[in-house]
Motif scaffolding. Structure first.
Motif, PDB file in Angstrom:
ATOM      1  N   MET A   1       0.841  -1.165   0.000  1.00  0.00           N
ATOM      2  CA  MET A   1       0.000   0.000   0.000  1.00  0.00           C
ATOM      3  C   MET A   1       0.893   1.236   0.000  1.00  0.00           C
ATOM      4  N   GLU A   2       0.507   2.202  -0.777  1.00  0.00           N
ATOM      5  CA  GLU A   2       1.264   3.449  -0.902  1.00  0.00           C
ATOM      6  C   GLU A   2       0.548   4.568  -0.134  1.00  0.00           C
ATOM      7  N   SER A   3       1.304   5.291   0.661  1.00  0.00           N
ATOM      8  CA  SER A   3       0.738   6.368   1.477  1.00  0.00           C
ATOM      9  C   SER A   3       1.035   7.733   0.866  1.00  0.00           C
ATOM     10  N   ARG A   4       0.024   8.581   0.793  1.00  0.00           N
ATOM     11  CA  ARG A   4       0.191   9.971   0.365  1.00  0.00           C
ATOM     12  C   ARG A   4       0.175  10.898   1.582  1.00  0.00           C
ATOM     13  N   LEU A   5       0.306  10.319   2.771  1.00  0.00           N
ATOM     14  CA  LEU A   5       0.160  11.078   4.008  1.00  0.00           C
ATOM     15  C   LEU A   5       1.133  12.245   4.095  1.00  0.00           C
ATOM     16  N   ARG A   6       2.395  12.025   3.777  1.00  0.00           N
ATOM     17  CA  ARG A   6       3.391  13.105   3.876  1.00  0.00           C
ATOM     18  C   ARG A   6       2.994  14.287   2.987  1.00  0.00           C
ATOM     19  N   GLU A   7       2.645  14.000   1.750  1.00  0.00           N
ATOM     20  CA  GLU A   7       2.241  15.041   0.797  1.00  0.00           C
ATOM     21  C   GLU A   7       1.037  15.834   1.317  1.00  0.00           C
ATOM     22  N   GLU A  34       4.145   7.254   6.936  1.00  0.00           N
ATOM     23  CA  GLU A  34       4.640   8.034   5.805  1.00  0.00           C
ATOM     24  C   GLU A  34       5.747   7.317   5.037  1.00  0.00           C
ATOM     25  N   THR A  35       6.522   6.498   5.708  1.00  0.00           N
ATOM     26  CA  THR A  35       7.621   5.783   5.058  1.00  0.00           C
ATOM     27  C   THR A  35       7.225   4.361   4.648  1.00  0.00           C
ATOM     28  N   ASP A  36       5.928   4.080   4.682  1.00  0.00           N
ATOM     29  CA  ASP A  36       5.372   2.785   4.262  1.00  0.00           C
ATOM     30  C   ASP A  36       5.925   1.610   5.062  1.00  0.00           C
ATOM     31  N   LYS A  37       6.295   1.872   6.325  1.00  0.00           N
ATOM     32  CA  LYS A  37       6.760   0.793   7.199  1.00  0.00           C
ATOM     33  C   LYS A  37       5.625   0.239   8.054  1.00  0.00           C
ATOM     34  N   LEU A  46      -9.541   6.012   9.285  1.00  0.00           N
ATOM     35  CA  LEU A  46     -10.807   6.752   9.260  1.00  0.00           C
ATOM     36  C   LEU A  46     -10.661   8.125   9.914  1.00  0.00           C
ATOM     37  N   ARG A  47      -9.872   8.215  11.000  1.00  0.00           N
ATOM     38  CA  ARG A  47      -9.614   9.517  11.627  1.00  0.00           C
ATOM     39  C   ARG A  47      -8.881  10.441  10.665  1.00  0.00           C
ATOM     40  N   MET A  48      -7.902   9.892   9.946  1.00  0.00           N
ATOM     41  CA  MET A  48      -7.173  10.686   8.957  1.00  0.00           C
ATOM     42  C   MET A  48      -8.127  11.189   7.878  1.00  0.00           C
ATOM     43  N   SER A  49      -9.004  10.322   7.426  1.00  0.00           N
ATOM     44  CA  SER A  49      -9.980  10.683   6.407  1.00  0.00           C
ATOM     45  C   SER A  49     -10.854  11.847   6.879  1.00  0.00           C
ATOM     46  N   LYS A  50     -11.333  11.769   8.093  1.00  0.00           N
ATOM     47  CA  LYS A  50     -12.160  12.845   8.650  1.00  0.00           C
ATOM     48  C   LYS A  50     -11.360  14.129   8.812  1.00  0.00           C
ATOM     49  N   LEU A  51     -10.146  14.023   9.330  1.00  0.00           N
ATOM     50  CA  LEU A  51      -9.321  15.197   9.573  1.00  0.00           C
ATOM     51  C   LEU A  51      -8.994  15.931   8.278  1.00  0.00           C
ATOM     52  N   PHE A  52      -8.663  15.191   7.227  1.00  0.00           N
ATOM     53  CA  PHE A  52      -8.290  15.799   5.955  1.00  0.00           C
ATOM     54  C   PHE A  52      -9.491  16.073   5.050  1.00  0.00           C
ATOM     55  N   GLY A  53     -10.651  15.529   5.407  1.00  0.00           N
ATOM     56  CA  GLY A  53     -11.844  15.747   4.585  1.00  0.00           C
ATOM     57  C   GLY A  53     -11.739  15.084   3.228  1.00  0.00           C
ATOM     58  N   MET A  54     -11.169  13.894   3.208  1.00  0.00           N
ATOM     59  CA  MET A  54     -11.035  13.167   1.939  1.00  0.00           C
ATOM     60  C   MET A  54     -11.192  11.674   2.191  1.00  0.00           C
ATOM     61  N   VAL A  56     -10.507   7.705   2.390  1.00  0.00           N
ATOM     62  CA  VAL A  56      -9.324   6.918   2.737  1.00  0.00           C
ATOM     63  C   VAL A  56      -8.558   6.526   1.476  1.00  0.00           C
ATOM     64  N   CYS A  57      -9.287   6.195   0.410  1.00  0.00           N
ATOM     65  CA  CYS A  57      -8.617   5.742  -0.819  1.00  0.00           C
ATOM     66  C   CYS A  57      -7.850   6.866  -1.510  1.00  0.00           C
ATOM     67  N   ASP A  58      -8.037   8.116  -1.110  1.00  0.00           N
ATOM     68  CA  ASP A  58      -7.233   9.221  -1.633  1.00  0.00           C
ATOM     69  C   ASP A  58      -5.971   9.440  -0.798  1.00  0.00           C
ATOM     70  N   ILE A  59      -5.947   8.896   0.403  1.00  0.00           N
ATOM     71  CA  ILE A  59      -4.781   9.009   1.284  1.00  0.00           C
ATOM     72  C   ILE A  59      -3.869   7.799   1.105  1.00  0.00           C
ATOM     73  N   PHE A  60      -4.478   6.632   0.943  1.00  0.00           N
ATOM     74  CA  PHE A  60      -3.747   5.379   0.800  1.00  0.00           C
ATOM     75  C   PHE A  60      -4.165   4.704  -0.499  1.00  0.00           C
TER      76      PHE A  60
END
Length: 71
Positions: A1-7, A34-37, A46-54, A56-60
């Protein structure tokens, strides 16, 4: 899985520590995601999704594709 969290985090101007505080996790957890570890738990994603307003599939991004059954 690839993370766009850092961006996404950097676009908000947040440090890893600030994001960790907002999500109730450690800075090390954010770094590992962020480093895919580390793949986040469903509640954390789900918390990240709510916080960023996007979604989950746009973050990961999961590059997995189901294989077709051989007949």
């Amino acid at each position: 899985m690839e993370s766009r969290l850092r961006e996404i985090r950097e676009a908000k101007g947040w440090s890893q520590g600030e994001l960790a505080h907002k999500l109730g996790v450690s800075r090390q957890t954010i770094n590992a995601v962020e480093t895919d570890k580390y793949d986040p738990s469903l509640p954390l994603a789900l918390r990240m999704s709510k916080l960023f307003g996007m979604p989950v599939c746009d973050i990961f991004i999961d590059h997995w594709q189901p294989q077709e059954d051989a007949e």
